[in-house]
Design a protein around this motif. Structure first.
Motif, mmCIF file in Angstrom:
data_model
loop_
_atom_site.group_PDB
_atom_site.id
_atom_site.type_symbol
_atom_site.label_atom_id
_atom_site.label_comp_id
_atom_site.label_asym_id
_atom_site.label_seq_id
_atom_site.Cartn_x
_atom_site.Cartn_y
_atom_site.Cartn_z
ATOM 1 N N HIS A 206 0.801 -1.214 0.068
ATOM 2 C CA HIS A 206 -0.047 -0.046 0.074
ATOM 3 C C HIS A 206 0.816 1.184 0.080
ATOM 4 O O HIS A 206 1.139 1.926 1.197
ATOM 5 N N SER A 207 1.304 1.524 -1.123
ATOM 6 C CA SER A 207 2.340 2.505 -1.261
ATOM 7 C C SER A 207 1.808 4.013 -1.365
ATOM 8 O O SER A 207 0.582 4.143 -1.635
ATOM 9 N N ARG A 208 2.648 4.865 -0.978
ATOM 10 C CA ARG A 208 2.429 6.585 -1.006
ATOM 11 C C ARG A 208 2.046 6.713 -2.657
ATOM 12 O O ARG A 208 2.354 6.054 -3.450
ATOM 13 N N SER A 209 1.300 7.742 -2.837
ATOM 14 C CA SER A 209 0.971 8.162 -4.258
ATOM 15 C C SER A 209 1.744 8.563 -5.038
ATOM 16 O O SER A 209 2.734 9.219 -4.594
ATOM 17 N N LEU A 210 1.655 8.171 -6.421
ATOM 18 C CA LEU A 210 2.701 8.640 -7.448
ATOM 19 C C LEU A 210 1.704 8.595 -8.666
ATOM 20 O O LEU A 210 1.123 7.887 -8.983
ATOM 21 N N PHE A 211 1.970 9.933 -9.497
ATOM 22 C CA PHE A 211 1.266 9.840 -10.719
ATOM 23 C C PHE A 211 2.295 10.647 -11.859
ATOM 24 O O PHE A 211 3.488 11.056 -11.589
ATOM 25 N N TYR A 212 1.847 9.911 -13.217
ATOM 26 C CA TYR A 212 2.488 10.554 -14.241
ATOM 27 C C TYR A 212 1.656 11.535 -15.173
ATOM 28 O O TYR A 212 0.437 11.075 -15.244
ATOM 29 N N SER A 213 2.114 12.325 -16.009
ATOM 30 C CA SER A 213 1.386 13.132 -16.663
ATOM 31 C C SER A 213 1.073 12.495 -18.435
ATOM 32 O O SER A 213 1.780 11.683 -18.723
ATOM 33 N N THR A 214 -0.158 12.672 -18.738
ATOM 34 C CA THR A 214 -0.623 12.259 -20.051
ATOM 35 C C THR A 214 -0.028 12.669 -21.100
ATOM 36 O O THR A 214 0.830 13.647 -21.001
ATOM 37 N N GLU A 215 0.189 11.702 -22.355
ATOM 38 C CA GLU A 215 0.982 12.598 -23.225
ATOM 39 C C GLU A 215 0.580 13.703 -23.842
ATOM 40 O O GLU A 215 -0.663 14.117 -23.896
ATOM 41 N N MET A 216 1.375 14.553 -24.189
ATOM 42 C CA MET A 216 1.104 15.904 -24.558
ATOM 43 C C MET A 216 -0.231 15.902 -25.767
ATOM 44 O O MET A 216 -0.832 17.006 -25.685
ATOM 45 N N SER A 217 0.052 15.072 -26.675
ATOM 46 C CA SER A 217 -0.805 15.134 -27.683
ATOM 47 C C SER A 217 -2.273 14.693 -27.502
ATOM 48 O O SER A 217 -3.132 15.315 -27.945
ATOM 49 N N ALA A 218 -2.467 14.005 -26.351
ATOM 50 C CA ALA A 218 -3.708 13.784 -25.931
ATOM 51 C C ALA A 218 -4.236 14.966 -24.902
ATOM 52 O O ALA A 218 -5.398 15.243 -25.049
ATOM 53 N N LEU A 219 -3.298 15.548 -24.264
ATOM 54 C CA LEU A 219 -3.726 16.595 -23.561
ATOM 55 C C LEU A 219 -4.301 17.992 -24.497
ATOM 56 O O LEU A 219 -5.422 18.736 -24.208
ATOM 57 N N ARG A 220 -3.568 18.068 -25.691
ATOM 58 C CA ARG A 220 -3.990 19.251 -26.435
ATOM 59 C C ARG A 220 -5.094 19.062 -26.947
ATOM 60 O O ARG A 220 -5.979 19.954 -27.089
ATOM 61 N N ARG A 221 -5.519 17.685 -27.410
ATOM 62 C CA ARG A 221 -6.991 17.280 -27.702
ATOM 63 C C ARG A 221 -7.855 17.568 -26.956
ATOM 64 O O ARG A 221 -9.248 17.983 -27.316
ATOM 65 N N LEU A 222 -7.621 17.206 -25.328
ATOM 66 C CA LEU A 222 -8.672 17.238 -24.720
ATOM 67 C C LEU A 222 -8.703 18.870 -24.309
ATOM 68 O O LEU A 222 -9.821 19.224 -24.014
ATOM 69 N N TYR A 223 -7.784 19.700 -24.298
ATOM 70 C CA TYR A 223 -7.868 20.941 -23.763
ATOM 71 C C TYR A 223 -7.102 22.112 -24.731
ATOM 72 O O TYR A 223 -6.063 22.816 -24.433
ATOM 73 N N PRO A 224 -7.813 22.129 -26.061
ATOM 74 C CA PRO A 224 -7.043 23.115 -26.665
ATOM 75 C C PRO A 224 -6.888 24.401 -26.651
ATOM 76 O O PRO A 224 -6.214 25.363 -27.081
#
Length: 277
Positions: A206-224
């Motif tokens: 049950h480890s401490r939290s850790l996150f990574y960012s989504t690919e830039m191309s996908a983020l640009r499509r989501l949030y132009p």
């Protein structure tokens, strides 16, 4: 515990991640939402790479990150393509500069969130396992620094994942010998200035939290409409103890007992399994 972030990609000013996001690392030093402690005020550090320099630059302080004017000055005037930042909540070792993360050995940086349970009991056996040639470079008293130098001892510079697995295996073996339950809790970022490795593991599963960012191309499509995403390359990645904002789909949780590699081309995600050295 602590909070940290590791950035790799298009050169940006440090303040873009340390201060500007709604849930920036500086905000987390006062108002952590996913950490064990809400406040992380026992020191801070940043290590950043300058293209062409043989070693990363290191700036660390023992005061709270939210109240350091020098940190703000450096963050608003420094640009880097790769950096690691950390805010510390001590688990028992002194608040002093040599105990602040990230730790540096030549071109390598290391930052850790978590602890070795009952470190005061296990410390002697663990420190004696460090390569004598590396031992003289240790300057602090934390479990995190010992973990770094054990990983270096076991080949971090050549086979990073295997080296960290051997480090974890030793900690658990020594812990069992002393009757310490679930001795290891860690999320780790380490980098050689080219690639960045991140780890999420705990003996209890049950480890401490850790996150990574989504690919830039996908983020640009989501949030132009998001201007901050337009100048970042497809190689840009961020790994964080907790998300810096609330954009849906922007953050992915690192799976339990996993490692990731951020590198040119395809990144890598794999299973982390401690191994006896």
């Amino acid at each position: 515990m602590c909070r940290w972030l590791a950035y790799s990609g298009s050169p940006i000013r440090l303040e873009e991640l340390l201060y500007r996001p709604r849930y920036s690392l500086i905000d987390q030093s006062l108002h952590s939402r996913l950490g064990v402690e809400t406040t992380n005020g026992d020191g801070f550090g940043i290590g950043w790479y300058v293209p062409g320099a043989p070693e990363p630059v290191l700036f660390r302080g023992v005061g709270p990150a939210w109240n350091d004017p020098n940190l703000r000055e450096i963050a608003r005037s420094t640009t880097s393509p790769l950096f690691v930042a950390h805010i510390r909540a001590s688990t028992g070792t002194p608040v002093q500069q040599t105990n602040c993360h990230p730790f540096r050995y030549r071109n390598w940086l290391w930052a850790h969130n978590g602890s070795i349970r009952d470190f005061h009991r296990l410390k002697r056996d663990l420190v004696l396992a460090v390569d004598p040639e590396l031992y003289t470079s240790m300057t602090g008293s934390t479990d995190s620094e010992v973990m770094f130098y054990l990983a270096l001892t076991y080949g971090l510079r050549d086979r990073p994942v295997a080296a960290v697995e051997r480090m974890a295996g030793l900690v658990e073996s020594v812990g069992r010998a002393y009757g310490v339950p679930d001795p290891l809790q860690m999320t780790v970022a380490t980098t050689d200035g080219d690639r960045t490795w991140c780890f999420r593991y705990s003996s209890e599963g049950h480890s401490r939290s850790l996150f990574y960012s989504t690919e830039m191309s996908a983020l640009r499509r989501l949030y132009p409409e998001q201007e901050s995403l337009r100048g970042l390359s497809e190689e840009t990645r961020l790994v964080v103890s907790e998300p810096l904002g609330e954009l849906a789909g922007a953050w992915q949780e690192v799976p339990e007992s996993s490692y990731g590699v951020i590198q040119k081309g395809d990144d890598e995600l794999g299973r982390f399994e401690p191994a006896m050295p």
